[in-house]
Design a protein around this motif. Sequence first.
Motif, PDB file in Angstrom:
ATOM      1  N   SER A 232       0.823  -1.207   0.000  1.00  0.00           N
ATOM      2  CA  SER A 232       0.000   0.000   0.000  1.00  0.00           C
ATOM      3  C   SER A 232       0.859   1.259   0.000  1.00  0.00           C
ATOM      4  CB  SER A 232      -0.933   0.016   1.215  1.00  0.00           C
ATOM      5  OG  SER A 232      -1.868  -1.049   1.141  1.00  0.00           O
ATOM      6  N   VAL A 233       1.998   1.211   0.699  1.00  0.00           N
ATOM      7  CA  VAL A 233       2.902   2.368   0.700  1.00  0.00           C
ATOM      8  C   VAL A 233       3.394   2.660  -0.707  1.00  0.00           C
ATOM      9  CG1 VAL A 233       5.125   3.245   1.489  1.00  0.00           C
ATOM     10  CG2 VAL A 233       3.631   2.041   3.089  1.00  0.00           C
ATOM     11  N   PHE A 234       3.873   1.639  -1.404  1.00  0.00           N
ATOM     12  CA  PHE A 234       4.370   1.842  -2.763  1.00  0.00           C
ATOM     13  C   PHE A 234       3.238   2.187  -3.725  1.00  0.00           C
ATOM     14  CE2 PHE A 234       8.157  -0.499  -1.272  1.00  0.00           C
ATOM     15  CZ  PHE A 234       9.143   0.340  -1.778  1.00  0.00           C
ATOM     16  N   ALA A 235       2.043   1.644  -3.469  1.00  0.00           N
ATOM     17  CA  ALA A 235       0.907   2.020  -4.310  1.00  0.00           C
ATOM     18  C   ALA A 235       0.630   3.515  -4.188  1.00  0.00           C
ATOM     19  CB  ALA A 235      -0.325   1.208  -3.909  1.00  0.00           C
ATOM     20  N   GLY A 236       0.648   4.038  -2.966  1.00  0.00           N
ATOM     21  CA  GLY A 236       0.463   5.471  -2.774  1.00  0.00           C
ATOM     22  C   GLY A 236       1.570   6.287  -3.409  1.00  0.00           C
ATOM     23  N   ILE A 237       2.809   5.797  -3.329  1.00  0.00           N
ATOM     24  CA  ILE A 237       3.942   6.505  -3.937  1.00  0.00           C
ATOM     25  C   ILE A 237       3.799   6.538  -5.458  1.00  0.00           C
ATOM     26  CG2 ILE A 237       6.428   6.384  -4.349  1.00  0.00           C
ATOM     27  CD1 ILE A 237       6.706   5.317  -1.478  1.00  0.00           C
ATOM     28  N   PHE A 238       3.375   5.434  -6.049  1.00  0.00           N
ATOM     29  CA  PHE A 238       3.197   5.404  -7.508  1.00  0.00           C
ATOM     30  C   PHE A 238       2.068   6.333  -7.953  1.00  0.00           C
ATOM     31  CE2 PHE A 238       5.320   1.058  -7.577  1.00  0.00           C
ATOM     32  CZ  PHE A 238       6.482   1.568  -8.141  1.00  0.00           C
ATOM     33  N   ILE A 239       1.040   6.470  -7.124  1.00  0.00           N
ATOM     34  CA  ILE A 239      -0.040   7.409  -7.454  1.00  0.00           C
ATOM     35  C   ILE A 239       0.498   8.843  -7.419  1.00  0.00           C
ATOM     36  CG2 ILE A 239      -2.245   8.336  -6.686  1.00  0.00           C
ATOM     37  CD1 ILE A 239      -2.938   5.530  -5.677  1.00  0.00           C
ATOM     38  N   LEU A 240       1.317   9.155  -6.421  1.00  0.00           N
ATOM     39  CA  LEU A 240       1.943  10.477  -6.367  1.00  0.00           C
ATOM     40  C   LEU A 240       2.853  10.702  -7.572  1.00  0.00           C
ATOM     41  CD1 LEU A 240       2.882  10.781  -2.585  1.00  0.00           C
ATOM     42  CD2 LEU A 240       1.046  11.948  -3.800  1.00  0.00           C
ATOM     43  N   LEU A 241       3.573   9.656  -7.976  1.00  0.00           N
ATOM     44  CA  LEU A 241       4.422   9.756  -9.162  1.00  0.00           C
ATOM     45  C   LEU A 241       3.584  10.065 -10.402  1.00  0.00           C
ATOM     46  CD1 LEU A 241       7.212   9.433 -10.478  1.00  0.00           C
ATOM     47  CD2 LEU A 241       6.742   6.981 -10.668  1.00  0.00           C
ATOM     48  N   ALA A 242       2.404   9.471 -10.476  1.00  0.00           N
ATOM     49  CA  ALA A 242       1.512   9.757 -11.605  1.00  0.00           C
ATOM     50  C   ALA A 242       1.061  11.217 -11.576  1.00  0.00           C
ATOM     51  CB  ALA A 242       0.308   8.819 -11.561  1.00  0.00           C
ATOM     52  N   PHE A 243       0.777  11.751 -10.372  1.00  0.00           N
ATOM     53  CA  PHE A 243       0.432  13.164 -10.249  1.00  0.00           C
ATOM     54  C   PHE A 243       1.546  14.035 -10.827  1.00  0.00           C
ATOM     55  CE2 PHE A 243      -2.874  12.441  -6.866  1.00  0.00           C
ATOM     56  CZ  PHE A 243      -3.853  13.238  -7.443  1.00  0.00           C
ATOM     57  N   VAL A 244       2.780  13.759 -10.423  1.00  0.00           N
ATOM     58  CA  VAL A 244       3.919  14.562 -10.867  1.00  0.00           C
ATOM     59  C   VAL A 244       4.087  14.476 -12.381  1.00  0.00           C
ATOM     60  CG1 VAL A 244       6.425  14.811 -10.723  1.00  0.00           C
ATOM     61  CG2 VAL A 244       5.098  14.370  -8.653  1.00  0.00           C
ATOM     62  N   MET A 245       3.951  13.271 -12.935  1.00  0.00           N
ATOM     63  CA  MET A 245       4.134  13.103 -14.377  1.00  0.00           C
ATOM     64  C   MET A 245       3.058  13.840 -15.168  1.00  0.00           C
ATOM     65  SD  MET A 245       5.249   9.077 -14.497  1.00  0.00           S
ATOM     66  CE  MET A 245       5.412   9.052 -16.286  1.00  0.00           C
ATOM     67  N   VAL A 246       1.814  13.777 -14.694  1.00  0.00           N
ATOM     68  CA  VAL A 246       0.731  14.476 -15.393  1.00  0.00           C
ATOM     69  C   VAL A 246       0.936  15.986 -15.329  1.00  0.00           C
ATOM     70  CG1 VAL A 246      -1.733  14.991 -15.334  1.00  0.00           C
ATOM     71  CG2 VAL A 246      -0.949  12.632 -15.103  1.00  0.00           C
ATOM     72  N   MET A 247       1.270  16.509 -14.150  1.00  0.00           N
ATOM     73  CA  MET A 247       1.491  17.940 -14.013  1.00  0.00           C
ATOM     74  C   MET A 247       2.689  18.395 -14.827  1.00  0.00           C
ATOM     75  SD  MET A 247       0.686  18.477  -9.923  1.00  0.00           S
ATOM     76  CE  MET A 247       0.930  20.249  -9.984  1.00  0.00           C
ATOM     77  N   ASN A 248       3.738  17.586 -14.874  1.00  0.00           N
ATOM     78  CA  ASN A 248       4.911  17.942 -15.664  1.00  0.00           C
ATOM     79  C   ASN A 248       4.588  17.942 -17.155  1.00  0.00           C
ATOM     80  OD1 ASN A 248       7.927  18.422 -15.668  1.00  0.00           O
ATOM     81  ND2 ASN A 248       7.836  16.600 -16.948  1.00  0.00           N
ATOM     82  N   ALA A 249       3.770  16.987 -17.598  1.00  0.00           N
ATOM     83  CA  ALA A 249       3.370  16.947 -19.009  1.00  0.00           C
ATOM     84  C   ALA A 249       2.550  18.182 -19.368  1.00  0.00           C
ATOM     85  CB  ALA A 249       2.573  15.676 -19.288  1.00  0.00           C
ATOM     86  N   LEU A 250       1.644  18.597 -18.472  1.00  0.00           N
ATOM     87  CA  LEU A 250       0.857  19.802 -18.727  1.00  0.00           C
ATOM     88  C   LEU A 250       1.745  21.044 -18.753  1.00  0.00           C
ATOM     89  CD1 LEU A 250      -2.263  19.103 -16.464  1.00  0.00           C
ATOM     90  CD2 LEU A 250      -2.126  18.946 -18.961  1.00  0.00           C
ATOM     91  N   ALA A 251       2.728  21.098 -17.848  1.00  0.00           N
ATOM     92  CA  ALA A 251       3.650  22.231 -17.838  1.00  0.00           C
ATOM     93  C   ALA A 251       4.497  22.264 -19.107  1.00  0.00           C
ATOM     94  CB  ALA A 251       4.543  22.170 -16.597  1.00  0.00           C
ATOM     95  N   SER A 252       4.914  21.103 -19.589  1.00  0.00           N
ATOM     96  CA  SER A 252       5.692  21.044 -20.826  1.00  0.00           C
ATOM     97  C   SER A 252       4.862  21.513 -22.017  1.00  0.00           C
ATOM     98  CB  SER A 252       6.183  19.617 -21.072  1.00  0.00           C
ATOM     99  OG  SER A 252       7.022  19.185 -20.029  1.00  0.00           O
ATOM    100  N   ARG A 253       3.599  21.118 -22.029  1.00  0.00           N
ATOM    101  CA  ARG A 253       2.723  21.563 -23.125  1.00  0.00           C
ATOM    102  C   ARG A 253       2.522  23.070 -23.075  1.00  0.00           C
ATOM    103  NH1 ARG A 253      -3.091  18.741 -24.624  1.00  0.00           N
ATOM    104  NH2 ARG A 253      -3.479  19.930 -26.543  1.00  0.00           N
ATOM    105  N   LEU A 254       2.329  23.619 -21.873  1.00  0.00           N
ATOM    106  CA  LEU A 254       2.180  25.062 -21.730  1.00  0.00           C
ATOM    107  C   LEU A 254       3.456  25.779 -22.157  1.00  0.00           C
ATOM    108  CD1 LEU A 254       0.540  27.499 -20.674  1.00  0.00           C
ATOM    109  CD2 LEU A 254       1.569  27.071 -18.424  1.00  0.00           C
ATOM    110  N   GLU A 255       4.598  25.196 -21.822  1.00  0.00           N
ATOM    111  CA  GLU A 255       5.877  25.801 -22.206  1.00  0.00           C
ATOM    112  C   GLU A 255       6.042  25.848 -23.719  1.00  0.00           C
ATOM    113  OE1 GLU A 255      10.653  25.259 -21.211  1.00  0.00           O
ATOM    114  OE2 GLU A 255       9.187  23.803 -20.487  1.00  0.00           O
ATOM    115  N   ARG A 256       5.694  24.766 -24.396  1.00  0.00           N
ATOM    116  CA  ARG A 256       5.791  24.758 -25.866  1.00  0.00           C
ATOM    117  C   ARG A 256       4.848  25.779 -26.489  1.00  0.00           C
ATOM    118  NH1 ARG A 256       5.978  19.109 -24.993  1.00  0.00           N
ATOM    119  NH2 ARG A 256       3.749  18.955 -25.482  1.00  0.00           N
TER     120      ARG A 256
END
Length: 273
Positions: A232-256
């Motif tokens: 469950s700990v790693f499951a929560g960490i992977f969900i947080l990792l997904a948050f970061v990846m989605v936000m980073n992808a949106l920021a990259s799109r905004l930057e372009r």
Amino acid sequence: MALSPVKFSSMRHIWASLRRALVLASPGIVLLCFWQFASGRLVREAYVSKPTEILKRLFELFYTGEIWPSLKVTGQELVLSYVIGVVMGLLLGYALGRSPRLASVFEPYVMAFYGIPKIALAPLFVIWFGIGIWSKVMLAGTMVFFLVFYNVYAGVRSVDREIVNLALVLGANERQLGRQIYLPAAAPFLLLGMRMAIPYAVIGVIVGEFTSSVVGLGLFINYASSTYDPASVFAGIFILLAFVMVMNALASRLERRLLRWQPSMHSVPSEPN
């Protein structure tokens, strides 16, 4: 039947994309395979669980709906803290960057406050804003603010004074200076600060939820850790990792989108021999 040049070019593009995706994914695949092998053999499974068990736990969390309330609250805290931190950092960074007199007065105070460990502020924010979402929003927003502020401040201060003087000679007013000179100059710095602030927003929210919360991913991870449930700990960490990846992808799109006026490295012509 021979392929047309268009179809051949399209197939080459698809193959190149697949090959690039495979190259990017290969380190993660190797790591997961080694992790699956090592868990229970080289390292006790009670410490790290197995990727297959983590995947099973993730499926259970989403299928049963157990994780949705935590996702909703943590998502709200992330969005609010990020937006508030970016807006305040942009406004204050631009204001101090444009006014050396204000900067000389307020910059020492901003730097002093920046030097305070933000984790030490978490109990104060709980006292001031309670155990609801706003204590986490303010803690994470503070961390986002400083990264955006200093990047915008540096971007505005980097403008060549001769360019500003030339624009003034040509009749530009303060609004035109800001829209056509200062903001375009600060845009790359702002977007860099926004991308750098994404993991800090996540850290601030999770630290706040560790300190005190009723619901959230931080509380979920903290409870799973206290009950010795590594899956469950790693499951929560992977969900947080997904948050970061989605936000980073949106920021990259905004930057372009915002920096499409800048010439790319590939479009710069090479010097003749």
